[in-house]
Design an enzyme around this catalytic site. Structure first.
Site, PDB file in Angstrom:
ATOM      1  N   GLY A 223      41.777  -5.311  -2.218  1.00 28.75           N
ATOM      2  CA  GLY A 223      41.241  -4.242  -3.058  1.00 28.75           C
ATOM      3  C   GLY A 223      42.114  -3.837  -4.221  1.00 28.75           C
ATOM      4  N   GLU A 259      45.717  -8.654   2.237  1.00 28.90           N
ATOM      5  CA  GLU A 259      44.840  -9.818   2.022  1.00 28.90           C
ATOM      6  C   GLU A 259      44.030  -9.652   0.742  1.00 28.90           C
ATOM      7  OE1 GLU A 259      42.621  -9.996   5.725  1.00 28.90           O
ATOM      8  OE2 GLU A 259      41.444  -8.251   5.181  1.00 28.90           O
ATOM      9  N   GLY A 261      42.071 -10.632  -2.712  1.00 34.42           N
ATOM     10  CA  GLY A 261      41.256 -11.737  -3.196  1.00 34.42           C
ATOM     11  C   GLY A 261      41.257 -11.715  -4.721  1.00 34.42           C
ATOM     12  N   ARG A 262      40.506 -10.766  -5.261  1.00 35.67           N
ATOM     13  CA  ARG A 262      40.290 -10.686  -6.706  1.00 35.67           C
ATOM     14  C   ARG A 262      41.588 -10.699  -7.517  1.00 35.67           C
ATOM     15  NH1 ARG A 262      35.669  -8.663  -9.119  1.00 35.67           N
ATOM     16  NH2 ARG A 262      35.079  -7.634  -7.176  1.00 35.67           N
ATOM     17  N   CYS A 337      15.497 -15.335 -17.813  1.00 45.68           N
ATOM     18  CA  CYS A 337      14.393 -14.471 -18.237  1.00 45.68           C
ATOM     19  C   CYS A 337      14.468 -13.156 -17.481  1.00 45.68           C
ATOM     20  CB  CYS A 337      13.076 -15.161 -17.972  1.00 45.68           C
ATOM     21  SG  CYS A 337      13.027 -16.825 -18.634  1.00 45.68           S
ATOM     22  N   TYR A 366      35.114 -14.024  -7.591  1.00 48.51           N
ATOM     23  CA  TYR A 366      33.759 -13.484  -7.478  1.00 48.51           C
ATOM     24  C   TYR A 366      32.958 -13.854  -8.730  1.00 48.51           C
ATOM     25  CZ  TYR A 366      36.126 -10.713  -3.910  1.00 48.51           C
ATOM     26  OH  TYR A 366      36.871 -10.314  -2.830  1.00 48.51           O
TER      27      TYR A 366
HETATM   28  C1  LIG Z   1      36.658  -8.831   0.300  1.00 49.24           C
HETATM   29  C2  LIG Z   1      37.727  -8.503   1.246  1.00 49.24           C
HETATM   30  C3  LIG Z   1      39.062  -8.607   0.866  1.00 49.24           C
HETATM   31  C4  LIG Z   1      39.497  -8.930  -0.541  1.00 49.24           C
HETATM   32  O1  LIG Z   1      39.151  -7.884  -1.388  1.00 49.24           O
HETATM   33  P1  LIG Z   1      39.590  -7.942  -2.946  1.00 49.24           P
HETATM   34  O2  LIG Z   1      38.955  -6.730  -3.523  1.00 49.24           O
HETATM   35  O3  LIG Z   1      39.044  -9.205  -3.495  1.00 49.24           O
HETATM   36  O4  LIG Z   1      41.075  -7.903  -2.990  1.00 49.24           O
HETATM   37  C5  LIG Z   1      40.027  -8.369   1.829  1.00 49.24           C
HETATM   38  N1  LIG Z   1      39.680  -8.052   3.102  1.00 49.24           N
HETATM   39  C6  LIG Z   1      38.398  -7.925   3.490  1.00 49.24           C
HETATM   40  C7  LIG Z   1      38.100  -7.578   4.893  1.00 49.24           C
HETATM   41  C8  LIG Z   1      37.378  -8.141   2.585  1.00 49.24           C
HETATM   42  O5  LIG Z   1      36.112  -7.997   2.984  1.00 49.24           O
END
Ligand SMILES: *Cc1c(COP(=O)(O)O)cnc(C)c1O
Length: 392
Positions: A223, A259, A261-262, A337, A366
């Protein structure tokens, strides 16, 4: 790199930039903090391989991700999270020797307990995922809170004692309670995220103490904020790392894990395309590009303007006149469209012409993998990796 017209639209991933960025993130974290990558942000095999040397493992949230990550980075650790794990998915994770399960409900805990029975060898590590309340004062406007309000994610805090008892009363001898997981919000800055992590650590410590069990691991999720309006403004990893270091110092037997991601992969991806048409509609200028949000859904999903740069092209190969824009800003749309197919608004691109190229930045997370690729049956983009070993 040079892309031929026939290769557009194209996704381009800069693996060298990803390697440098992930290395810097790892270096900003204290040694007590483990770094996992949430594969759902972008599971491209070459991206996973580029991240592997910098991360302690990968968080997967489906049987598909599980099988894919196991094949792409076979020696890496995996943690299996996400709601609605099926018995078949849990069984495949056990068969693959997955050592961490983020358990989302009491039903899932019972399912795992039954399926793990007869799983000879090392105990199966369980982190109970909780939907804890995030104090509103910790969140800035715009942050996406997933915790603390009704949601399908995690166990309700009211079930915490029952869940811990199920793991400590001998019901499921193959399961070992190793810790707590909480991914509660996304889009938070370092100070906000650190305050949430501290609150979660306090809550989890109290839970463990109440049951006389040791709390070995605490996963405080991802997050980390990515600001699409300001591509140069990165999450303050040094500040967050220092704050996590303080949390870890006060709890020497606790292993912290994050953990993201983005914030790991957003910056390494680009979506390159070309302008097909330029026109005015009720006083506003539009440029239609080849492709659209069926390839790069991020701006439609998040409601932002995707940062982009226009690369003028001198050549116009056709005998008919070339459409060109005026001096004002332009809205960049795709070929779908639907009025939702907007990639960026108010782009300062005076004199933009058909045939010019547009490169959208921050398309590494994403982006392609959350897009509705086959809507309208346009061709898929080509995919290119630069800066890595064996780049094509
Ligand atoms: C999606 C998710 C993440 C990664 O979130 P980001 O906003 O991409 O950093 C980490 N843990 C869980 C459980 C998620 O669902």
């Amino acid at each position: 790199m040079d892309l031929a017209d026939g290769e557009l639209p194209a996704y381009v991933y800069d693996l060298a930039a990803l390697d440098a960025h992930a290395g810097a993130v790892r270096a900003a974290l204290p040694p007590q903090v483990e770094l996992y990558y949430a594969a759902k942000a972008n599971p491209e095999s070459r991206i996973l391989a580029a991240l592997a040397p910098h991360v302690d493992g990968f968080e997967v949230s489906s049987g598909g991700e599980l099988a894919h990550v196991a094949e792409a980075v076979p020696t890496s650790a995996m943690a299996f999270g996400g709601p609605g794990k099926t018995p078949a998915e849990i069984a495949s994770a056990l068969a693959l020797g997955v050592h961490r399960f983020h358990v989302e409900s009491l039903h899932e805990l019972r399912t795992l307990g039954h399926l793990a029975a007869g799983n000879a060898g090392t105990p199966v590590g369980v982190l109970l995922r909780f939907n804890l309340a995030v104090p509103a004062r910790l969140l800035a406007a715009g942050a996406l809170a997933m915790g603390g309000r009704p949601s399908p994610f995690g166990l309700d805090p009211g079930e915490a004692d029952a869940a811990v008892r199920m793991l400590t009363d001998g019901s499921y001898p193959e399961l070992e309670l190793v810790g707590v997981h909480a991914h509660l919000a996304s889009g938070l800055d370092a100070a906000e995220l650190a305050a949430v992590a501290e609150a979660v650590a306090d809550w989890a410590t109290a839970l463990a103490r109440r049951h006389g069990v040791a709390l070995g691991e605490l996963n405080v999720g991802g997050g980390m904020a990515v600001d699409y309006a300001d591509p140069g403004a990165h999450f303050d990893w040094a500040g967050y790392g220092a704050a996590l270091g303080r949390i870890a110092r006060d709890r020497p037997r606790l292993r912290l894990r994050i953990e993201p991601g983005r914030a790991l992969t957003a910056y390494c991806g680009w979506y390159a395309t070309e302008v097909l048409d330029v026109k005015r509609s009720h006083g506003e200028e539009f440029a239609v590009v080849r492709g659209g949000t069926h390839h790069l859904r991020t701006p439609a999903a998040k409601g932002h303007d995707q940062p982009c740069a226009v690369l003028p092209v001198a050549d116009w190969p056709h005998p008919w006149p070339r459409p060109a824009g005026g001096p004002g800003p332009v809205t960049l749309t795709g070929q779908l469209c639907t009025p939702k197919d907007v990639l960026a608004r108010a782009v300062p691109a005076a004199g933009l012409r058909a045939g010019d190229r547009v490169v959208f930045a921050m398309a590494g997370a994403y982006a392609w993998n959350i897009s509705h690729h086959d809507f309208l049956m346009h061709p898929h983009p080509t995919v290119h990796f630069v800066g890595g070993t064996g780049a094509r």
